[in-house]
Design a protein around this motif. Structure first.
Motif, PDB file in Angstrom:
ATOM      1  N   ARG A   1       0.846  -1.196   0.000  1.00 55.19           N
ATOM      2  CA  ARG A   1       0.000   0.000   0.000  1.00 55.19           C
ATOM      3  C   ARG A   1       0.879   1.242   0.000  1.00 55.19           C
ATOM      4  O   ARG A   1       2.034   1.197   0.418  1.00 55.19           O
ATOM      5  N   GLN A   2       0.305   2.318  -0.491  1.00 53.74           N
ATOM      6  CA  GLN A   2       1.013   3.596  -0.521  1.00 53.74           C
ATOM      7  C   GLN A   2       0.058   4.696  -0.138  1.00 53.74           C
ATOM      8  O   GLN A   2      -0.921   4.949  -0.853  1.00 53.74           O
TER       9      GLN A   2
ATOM     10  N   ARG B   1       5.914   3.338  -0.648  1.00 55.24           N
ATOM     11  CA  ARG B   1       5.128   2.106  -0.764  1.00 55.24           C
ATOM     12  C   ARG B   1       5.655   1.103   0.251  1.00 55.24           C
ATOM     13  O   ARG B   1       6.869   0.936   0.391  1.00 55.24           O
TER      14      ARG B   1
ATOM     15  N   TYR C   1      -1.992  -2.231  -3.621  1.00 56.60           N
ATOM     16  CA  TYR C   1      -1.508  -2.907  -4.816  1.00 56.60           C
ATOM     17  C   TYR C   1      -1.233  -4.375  -4.525  1.00 56.60           C
ATOM     18  O   TYR C   1      -0.665  -4.705  -3.491  1.00 56.60           O
TER      19      TYR C   1
ATOM     20  N   TRP D   1       2.996  -5.460 -11.048  1.00 57.60           N
ATOM     21  CA  TRP D   1       2.079  -4.748 -10.158  1.00 57.60           C
ATOM     22  C   TRP D   1       0.717  -4.601 -10.801  1.00 57.60           C
ATOM     23  O   TRP D   1       0.598  -4.422 -12.016  1.00 57.60           O
TER      24      TRP D   1
ATOM     25  N   GLY E   1      -3.744  -0.815  -8.794  1.00 55.96           N
ATOM     26  CA  GLY E   1      -4.025  -0.151  -7.530  1.00 55.96           C
ATOM     27  C   GLY E   1      -5.510   0.005  -7.266  1.00 55.96           C
ATOM     28  O   GLY E   1      -6.305   0.181  -8.197  1.00 55.96           O
TER      29      GLY E   1
END
Length: 122
Positions: free
Chosen positions: A37-38, A44, A93, A112, A115
């Motif tokens: 997560r960010q 991140r 993510y 990735w 998101g």
């Protein structure tokens, strides 16, 4: 080529629950899967992953509240998030890493998803 697509983000009040899903294609047993997560203005961070022995690992910040699971038959990774807090607000993510890197090193994960926004209000 590994392809990941998240779904299930949204807004919830503190104490509530959400479940994120991640549809994965193109990966083999040489990859491990994880969740990151960010938050705005922050780096991140890894929060949950499967390791090379298929054991789960969690960041201290989510231990006991979040659960990572997967359905191999459906090639889907899940993150069940309970007892959500405002500080859990972030873009989440899913990711795949060749050779099973540690979630402590996000840059070692090659693939990735796009998101999913999770917003927790107080």
């Amino acid at each position: 080529q590994v392809h990941l697509v998240e779904s299930g983000g949204g807004s919830v009040q503190a104490g509530g629950s959400l479940r994120l899903s991640c549809a994965v294609s193109g990966y083999t047993s040489k990859f491990c899967l994880g969740w990151f997560r960010q938050a705005p203005g922050k780096e991140r961070e890894g929060i949950a992953q499967f390791d090379r022995d298929d054991n789960t690992r969690y960041a201290n910040s989510v231990m006991g509240r979040f659960t990572v699971s997967k359905n191999n038959a459906e090639n889907t990774l899940y993150l069940q998030m309970n007892s959500l807090k405002p500080e859990d607000t972030a873009v989440y993510y899913c990711a795949a890493g060749f050779g099973c890197p540690s979630m402590d090193w996000p840059r070692q994960w090659e693939y990735w998803g796009q998101g999913a926004q999770v917003t927790v209000s107080s």
